[in-house]
Design an enzyme around this catalytic site. Structure first.
Site, PDB file in Angstrom:
ATOM      1  N   ASP A 252       0.913  -1.104  -0.043  1.00  0.00           N
ATOM      2  CA  ASP A 252      -0.056   0.030  -0.182  1.00  0.00           C
ATOM      3  C   ASP A 252       0.842   1.019  -0.072  1.00  0.00           C
ATOM      4  O   ASP A 252       2.229   1.193   0.205  1.00  0.00           O
ATOM      5  CB  ASP A 252      -0.732  -0.057   1.225  1.00  0.00           C
ATOM      6  CG  ASP A 252      -1.639   1.363   1.636  1.00  0.00           C
ATOM      7  OD1 ASP A 252      -2.476   1.764   0.672  1.00  0.00           O
ATOM      8  OD2 ASP A 252      -1.307   1.849   2.773  1.00  0.00           O
TER       9      ASP A 252
ATOM     10  N   ASP B 103      -0.168   5.219   1.059  1.00  0.00           N
ATOM     11  CA  ASP B 103      -0.498   6.198   1.960  1.00  0.00           C
ATOM     12  C   ASP B 103      -0.383   5.645   3.363  1.00  0.00           C
ATOM     13  O   ASP B 103      -1.327   4.400   3.612  1.00  0.00           O
ATOM     14  CB  ASP B 103      -1.842   6.797   1.882  1.00  0.00           C
ATOM     15  CG  ASP B 103      -2.057   7.786   0.724  1.00  0.00           C
ATOM     16  OD1 ASP B 103      -0.761   8.442   0.574  1.00  0.00           O
ATOM     17  OD2 ASP B 103      -3.164   7.846  -0.089  1.00  0.00           O
TER      18      ASP B 103
ATOM     19  N   ASP C  43      -1.541  -1.041   5.756  1.00  0.00           N
ATOM     20  CA  ASP C  43      -2.053  -0.348   7.259  1.00  0.00           C
ATOM     21  C   ASP C  43      -3.298  -0.515   7.391  1.00  0.00           C
ATOM     22  O   ASP C  43      -3.739  -0.074   8.402  1.00  0.00           O
ATOM     23  CB  ASP C  43      -1.424   1.115   7.367  1.00  0.00           C
ATOM     24  CG  ASP C  43      -2.311   1.938   6.288  1.00  0.00           C
ATOM     25  OD1 ASP C  43      -2.894   2.762   6.867  1.00  0.00           O
ATOM     26  OD2 ASP C  43      -2.662   1.685   5.108  1.00  0.00           O
TER      27      ASP C  43
END
Length: 289
Positions: free
Chosen positions: A38, A40, A227
């Site tokens: 991922d 961000d 996250d």
């Protein structure tokens, strides 16, 4: 074996299993490994000096390319939909249409702003975007060892690419799946391209891009970095997977989320703003440690 796995930020439900996966991957060789991540708050920092760092959308939303009215509209959407996104008492099925509604409305508002392509680099340069500490080693080491890095993001691909370009790490082994802007011939934003990628449909995104995974059939060992629990599906397009080691950054609401992260990720990094652990694992897998 890997001293960084004893760092205070590291939590593992089953350390034995983690070591078994690593041993199996080492045996297969680093030319069978790919990294799927991922962007961000995974490759970028969650916070710096106590202040939240911007996501790809935030970089644009907070920029001078967006009018104050538009900023207010986007903020209104955030206040309405973000609490739904992080409400763990609601099912993903329940949240899904609302998330699509949010992202679609936000993209429509951005298109009305007639954003110019040639100003994106300036906006990124002026923003507080920060890759996590240790990013240089991560990107450079993967490149040196020809290990593909697939970045899967519900953010804005054009902004994401500019962040890694300005950091000097947009190497040829990096491939990005994200939401890309579609500019007219005079370089003004007119739409977003293709299917919307949002936090809960990364699995579909992975399956839509089977061509990419087809090319990587000889790399059935995956290191996955995320996250959120939605990131766990990013590797679903990988065919004939042999091993997957999932590393999850738990940035926020630690007590509330810790158990679900430990149940889903092999290694959970609690409030760790660095890439020290992923880097240590990569060095180990490539025999550089």
């Amino acid at each position: 074996m890997i001293p960084e796995l004893s760092n205070p930020s590291v939590c593992m439900k089953d350390p034995q299993r983690v070591y078994e996966i690593l041993q199996s991957m080492v045996k297969a060789g680093s030319n069978t490994v790919q990294v799927i991540s991922d962007f961000d708050m995974t490759l970028t920092r969650f916070a710096y000096n106590g202040k939240r760092c911007p996501t790809c959308h935030n970089i644009l939303d907070n920029s001078k390319l967006i009018s104050n009215d538009c900023k207010a509209e986007l903020k209104g959407l955030l206040n309405k939909y973000y609490p739904i996104e992080v409400d763990y008492s609601r099912s993903i099925e329940d949240k899904l249409p609302l998330m699509v509604e949010w992202w679609t409305k936000a993209h429509e508002i951005l298109v009305q702003q007639k954003i110019r392509k040639d100003l994106l680099a300036i906006v990124v340069r002026e923003s507080d975007a920060m890759l996590r500490e240790g990013y240089q080693l991560l990107f450079d080491h993967l490149h040196e060892h020809s290990i593909p890095l697939l970045i899967f993001s519900a953010g804005i691909g054009d902004i994401l690419e500019e962040v890694i370009r300005q950091a000097g790490v947009f190497h040829p082994n990096v491939k990005v799946f994200s939401n890309y802007m579609d500019f007219d011939e005079s370089g003004v934003l007119r739409a977003f391209k293709g299917e919307l990628i949002h936090i809960y449909n990364k699995r579909e995104g992975a399956l839509l891009n089977t061509g990419h995974f087809q090319e990587l059939r000889t790399r059935p060992n995956v290191l996955l970095l995320g996250d959120s629990l939605g990131d766990l599906n990013m590797a679903d397009g990988v065919q004939d997977m042999e091993n997957i080691l999932k590393i999850g950054f738990l940035n926020d609401k630690v007590e509330e989320r810790k158990q679900s992260y430990l149940d889903s990720y092999d290694i959970v990094l609690v409030k760790d703003e660095t890439l020290e652990v992923p880097n240590a694992l990569l060095l180990y897998l490539t025999g550089s440690k």
